[in-house]
Design an enzyme around this catalytic site. Structure first.
Site, PDB file in Angstrom:
ATOM      1  N   ASN A  98       9.600   5.574  17.031  1.00  0.00           N
ATOM      2  CA  ASN A  98       8.813   5.495  15.786  1.00  0.00           C
ATOM      3  C   ASN A  98       9.436   6.470  14.808  1.00  0.00           C
ATOM      4  O   ASN A  98       9.808   7.577  15.206  1.00  0.00           O
ATOM      5  CB  ASN A  98       7.366   5.949  16.006  1.00  0.00           C
ATOM      6  N   GLU A 479     -11.126   1.836  -5.309  1.00  0.00           N
ATOM      7  CA  GLU A 479     -11.192   1.536  -3.882  1.00  0.00           C
ATOM      8  C   GLU A 479     -11.582   0.066  -3.662  1.00  0.00           C
ATOM      9  O   GLU A 479     -11.061  -0.587  -2.758  1.00  0.00           O
ATOM     10  CB  GLU A 479     -12.195   2.490  -3.191  1.00  0.00           C
ATOM     11  N   LYS A 483      -9.283  -2.493  -1.551  1.00  0.00           N
ATOM     12  CA  LYS A 483      -9.756  -3.224  -0.362  1.00  0.00           C
ATOM     13  C   LYS A 483      -9.487  -4.712  -0.533  1.00  0.00           C
ATOM     14  O   LYS A 483      -9.005  -5.371   0.380  1.00  0.00           O
ATOM     15  CB  LYS A 483     -11.268  -3.036  -0.145  1.00  0.00           C
ATOM     16  N   HIS A 502      -8.414  -0.564 -24.602  1.00  0.00           N
ATOM     17  CA  HIS A 502      -7.095  -0.007 -24.954  1.00  0.00           C
ATOM     18  C   HIS A 502      -5.967  -0.820 -24.320  1.00  0.00           C
ATOM     19  O   HIS A 502      -4.843  -0.363 -24.260  1.00  0.00           O
ATOM     20  CB  HIS A 502      -7.009   1.457 -24.522  1.00  0.00           C
ATOM     21  N   LYS A 595      -1.472   0.574  10.205  1.00  0.00           N
ATOM     22  CA  LYS A 595      -2.301   1.779  10.144  1.00  0.00           C
ATOM     23  C   LYS A 595      -1.424   3.002  10.344  1.00  0.00           C
ATOM     24  O   LYS A 595      -0.531   2.981  11.183  1.00  0.00           O
ATOM     25  CB  LYS A 595      -3.326   1.669  11.269  1.00  0.00           C
TER      26      LYS A 595
HETATM   27  C1  F6R Z   1      -6.464   1.532   2.812  1.00  0.00           C
HETATM   28  C2  F6R Z   1      -5.828   2.391   3.755  1.00  0.00           C
HETATM   29  C3  F6R Z   1      -4.672   3.239   3.305  1.00  0.00           C
HETATM   30  C4  F6R Z   1      -4.852   4.636   3.873  1.00  0.00           C
HETATM   31  C5  F6R Z   1      -3.635   5.516   3.553  1.00  0.00           C
HETATM   32  C6  F6R Z   1      -3.820   6.936   4.059  1.00  0.00           C
HETATM   33  O1  F6R Z   1      -7.500   0.804   3.357  1.00  0.00           O
HETATM   34  O2  F6R Z   1      -6.242   2.447   4.873  1.00  0.00           O
HETATM   35  O3  F6R Z   1      -4.543   3.274   1.905  1.00  0.00           O
HETATM   36  O4  F6R Z   1      -6.024   5.176   3.328  1.00  0.00           O
HETATM   37  O5  F6R Z   1      -2.483   4.959   4.123  1.00  0.00           O
HETATM   38  O6  F6R Z   1      -4.050   6.961   5.426  1.00  0.00           O
HETATM   39  P1  F6R Z   1      -4.645   8.244   6.141  1.00  0.00           P
HETATM   40  O7  F6R Z   1      -6.051   8.384   5.672  1.00  0.00           O
HETATM   41  O8  F6R Z   1      -4.558   7.943   7.606  1.00  0.00           O
HETATM   42  O9  F6R Z   1      -3.814   9.407   5.719  1.00  0.00           O
END
Ligand code: F6R
Length: 600
Positions: A98, A479, A483, A502, A595
């Site tokens: 990774n 946000e 989403k 604007h 994620k």
């Molecule tokens: C949106 C989302 C991403 C995270 C971002 C930061 O739904 O999940 O925008 O918020 O990549 O991730 P963390 O909070 O793990 O630092």
């Protein structure tokens, strides 16, 4: 972002690795692979483009081994394909990686000049060749040799048929955690892959390696100095890693918000002094009074939650506060002030841009607190103190419960700082009561899901949408747009409502609906004028607020004005979820995303 799992012990490694990969699939899901050392000492490798299920389908029935590594990938170098999938192999050595090897091009050229045929387009493959070519007798030393030639970030796991009972793992900027079992050992990039087998874990630090055998492990630095690590016990509920009958983790996590908010508040409100106690801040009242400015850093939704946090701190504690994307901050040679309190926000605690921003701040002598969900994560460990969210693991790529829990933690922090300064006991009592009301009010909003789902299915037919909000409503609009685009791929743009005329008003037409965050606060009349301007141009308006303001109105219960934004977020989460579901998207695994972004 990419998942690693590894096993050494008496059991067949394959089902354990496959189970681990399934648990890690939210970290990356364009290809997956396994390498195990079979009973006769041979290296067996299988890789497949696609999901872990595609790899499972490609495994022969007699594919077994006692030591092995697995990987699920989110492509950075080289398209998703069988050959670019990990593990990468060189002779007896197999590696999963990774992170990003920044000098991969030079290393590839050097290897090719030496007659090595590279099979893939990845940066990671060089690691396998460098390890296999090392003349060191021990695998750990061979890995050390290879890593000394590498510039970049990595979490790696390595097996070598010449050392069939040994795994070597190493970390630099990308997490690796060891799991300690009974005469067996596990390693992974994320505890999600381990919780089924053990609760005893050891987090490696950056620049650390571990040699792992069934009966124990040994850790050392890249320059071969032994380190001493004590296992910690993870307190987590295994069920949190299961969808438990929900169609998607995103929906499950939206529904977990009342409980997550309860946990974020748990034991932290003080009814005697109408304030909040946050044990890990490491900031005594005198130091807290000396804070002249607050700067909050995070990426994506964590940044938007930070923007909510800055507003809460400014309103309740009257300390100038703002939020900035950590990914920008780290590159702009920031001026670091001694009386500024810096706060890093991260669900995963591993986001590379946020981690490097924290390191840059610490290097310049800044005081940094973390608002983090993952206990023991890199960002949490790097900070001078902080507050955990206790939201439980968030598996869906789209953040929901971590977002609301972050806002709640900021409300606690703002209350704490405010009550040390000029927030009156009466206002403190009002905010405490408002915070306590949140879980029940969130549950009330969730009961409107059917109505929101019907609206979402209708909105999903549009190609593009505008989200607007003023002041407290502005991070909510951002946000909400984030989403929607993440999971439904409907283009969504967020603007402060005050900025509409604007520029973006030019976009308004019957083809472009606007979602407007319109709470019953002191700016309501201003917002109503903006809605009038949109409607005059035949734009469809969907309002999220406290009152019915037209045909398409989503309403939430009223809390305190400072806390209302937390509730206004919930309908927008459901709107995005149901728009994506109506369009038939894989809600938990949106295209191109993964994620925990542990690469730049
Ligand atoms: C949106 C989302 C991403 C995270 C971002 C930061 O739904 O999940 O925008 O918020 O990549 O991730 P963390 O909070 O793990 O630092």
């Amino acid at each position: 972002m990419c998942g690693i799992v590894a096993y050494v012990g008496p059991r067949d490694a394959v089902p354990i690795l496959m189970e681990g990969l399934t648990r890690l699939e939210y970290r990356g899901y364009d290809s997956a692979g396994l390498a195990v050392i079979g009973r006769s000492g041979d290296l067996r490798v299988r890789k497949a483009k696609g999901r872990v299920a595609d790899l499972a389908a490609a495994l022969p029935a007699r594919f077994k081994g006692r030591t092995g590594i697995g990987h699920t990938r989110w492509a950075t170098h080289g398209e998703p394909s069988d050959v670019n999938a990990h593990p990468h192999v060189s002779g007896p050595v197999a590696v999963v990686h990774n992170g990003i090897i920044e000098n991969a091009d030079e290393l590839r050229a050097e290897l090719e000049a030496d007659g090595v045929a590279l099979a893939s387009q990845t940066d990671s493959e060089v690691l396998a060749h460098l390890i296999a070519r090392s003349e060191a007798a021990e695998l750990e030393d061979a890995v050390r040799d290879a890593l000394s030639q590498v510039v970049g970030t990595y979490g790696i796991a390595v097996v070598d048929t010449r050392h069939p009972d040994t795994l070597v793992v190493a970390r630099n900027g990308s997490p690796v955690v060891l799991g300690i079992g009974e005469k067996e050992m596990f390693a992974a990039s994320d505890i999600a892959a381990l919780v089924r087998y053990t609760r005893q874990v050891v987090h490696l630090d950056d620049g650390e390696l571990a040699t792992v055998r069934a009966d124990g492990f040994r850790t050392s630095t890249l320059d071969a100095r032994a380190t001493s690590k004590k296992p910690s016990v993870i307190e987590t509920d295994e069920a949190a890693y299961d969808a438990e009958g929900y169609t998607h983790f995103m929906r499950k996590e939206i529904y977990e918000q009342p409980a997550a908010v309860e946990r974020a508040l748990g034991g932290r409100l003080d009814d005697r002094f109408h304030t909040a106690h946050l044990g890990g801040l490491n900031l005594d009242p005198r130091e807290a009074r000396g804070v002249r400015r607050v700067k909050i850093l995070g990426c994506g939704s964590a940044y938007y939650a930070g923007q909510m946090g800055a507003q809460l701190i400014e309103e309740l504690a009257r300390i100038p506060a703002d939020a900035e994307p950590a990914s920008e901050f780290r590159y702009r040679n920031p001026v670091v002030e001694p009386d500024t309190l810096y706060i890093a926000v991260s669900q995963s605690g591993e986001t590379y841009d946020t981690l490097v921003a924290v390191q840059e701040l610490r290097r310049k002598g800044g005081r940094v607190l973390g608002v983090v969900n993952a206990v023991g994560s890199a960002i949490a460990r790097e900070c001078d103190g902080g507050v955990y969210l206790h939201a439980g693991p968030e598996i869906a790529v789209a953040s929901t419960k971590a977002f609301t829990s972050t806002a709640v933690v900021f409300a606690l922090l703002a209350l704490h700082l405010g009550r040390i300064r000029d927030l009156s006991p009466a206002d403190g009592r009002r905010i405490c009561a408002g915070l306590r009301a949140l879980p029940g009010q969130i549950a009330e909003i969730l009961r409107q899901e059917d109505e929101i789902a019907a609206l979402a299915a209708d909105l999903a037919t549009y190609r593009s949408m505008l989200f607007i909000g003023r002041v407290r409503g502005w991070p909510i609009a951002r946000e909400g747009a984030q989403k929607l685009k993440e999971v439904s791929y409907v283009h969504a743009e967020a603007y402060p409502a005050s900025e509409l005329k604007h520029g973006p008003l030019a976009l308004v037409s019957p083809e472009l609906p606007t979602v407007a965050v319109v709470p019953d606060d002191e700016l309501r009349d201003k917002n109503l004028s903006t809605l009038g301007e949109i409607r005059a141009r035949r734009g469809r308006v969907i309002t999220v607020g406290h009152q019915e303001l037209g045909d398409d109105s989503l309403t939430v219960p009223k809390n305190e004005p400072e806390l209302d934004p937390i509730l206004l977020t919930i309908p927008l989460q459901l709107l995005a979820y149901h728009a994506a579901a109506a369009l038939g998207h894989d809600v938990d695994k949106p295209r191109n995303l993964a994620k925990s972004v542990t690469v730049e």
